[in-house]
Design a protein around this motif. Structure first.
Motif, PDB file in Angstrom:
ATOM      1  N   SER A  39      18.852  23.460  79.420  1.00 26.90           N
ATOM      2  CA  SER A  39      18.745  22.660  78.204  1.00 26.90           C
ATOM      3  C   SER A  39      17.352  22.842  77.616  1.00 26.90           C
ATOM      4  O   SER A  39      16.396  23.160  78.319  1.00 26.90           O
ATOM      5  CB  SER A  39      19.024  21.176  78.472  1.00 26.90           C
ATOM      6  N   SER A  43      19.047  19.193  74.766  1.00 25.99           N
ATOM      7  CA  SER A  43      20.361  19.698  74.351  1.00 25.99           C
ATOM      8  C   SER A  43      20.723  20.918  75.175  1.00 25.99           C
ATOM      9  O   SER A  43      19.925  21.855  75.268  1.00 25.99           O
ATOM     10  CB  SER A  43      20.350  20.087  72.877  1.00 25.99           C
ATOM     11  N   ASP A  44      21.924  20.906  75.760  1.00 22.51           N
ATOM     12  CA  ASP A  44      22.370  22.086  76.504  1.00 22.51           C
ATOM     13  C   ASP A  44      22.490  23.276  75.557  1.00 22.51           C
ATOM     14  O   ASP A  44      22.916  23.130  74.410  1.00 22.51           O
ATOM     15  CB  ASP A  44      23.717  21.819  77.185  1.00 22.51           C
ATOM     16  N   ARG A  45      22.082  24.426  76.041  1.00 18.54           N
ATOM     17  CA  ARG A  45      22.098  25.666  75.253  1.00 18.54           C
ATOM     18  C   ARG A  45      22.823  26.745  76.045  1.00 18.54           C
ATOM     19  O   ARG A  45      22.907  26.682  77.276  1.00 18.54           O
ATOM     20  CB  ARG A  45      20.668  26.150  74.990  1.00 18.54           C
TER      21      ARG A  45
END
Length: 107
Positions: A39, A43-45
């Motif tokens: 992340s 936010s997870d990417r």
């Protein structure tokens, strides 16, 4: 004063930082467990897309300033050709000598 990469406490994290600083995609991938996640700023990417954009194609480099949690938490000055330099925090989850997740963001 930066901590020399070879002095970082956790072997998997040490190998990952060395791979980033060398621009070595293959060595970087070797530090990760299958299915590793990450992340950025909470936010997870997509790990492959993010690392290509934020590390490898933009010549990312980490100067580690401090470590904690047995070497699995770092504060580093991170720079790349896209964003310049910023103070960042990195947290790593390591299992069986491989990184299963890392989280990064501004510190």
């Amino acid at each position: 004063m930066a901590i020399a990469v070879d002095k970082l406490s956790d072997p998997a994290v040490r190998a990952l930082v060395a791979a980033i600083n060398a621009g070595d995609r293959e060595a970087f991938r070797q530090t990760l467990a299958p299915g590793a996640t990450m992340s950025d700023d909470g936010s997870d990417r997509d790990l492959d897309d993010w690392t290509e954009r934020e590390i490898f194609s933009s010549r990312g480099h980490m100067d580690v300033r401090s470590e904690s949690s047995a070497g699995r938490a770092l504060i580093a000055d991170y720079r790349n050709d896209t964003w310049g330099e910023m103070r960042t925090a990195w947290r790593f989850t390591v299992d069986g000598g491989k990184i299963t997740r890392f989280e990064t963001g501004q510190a």
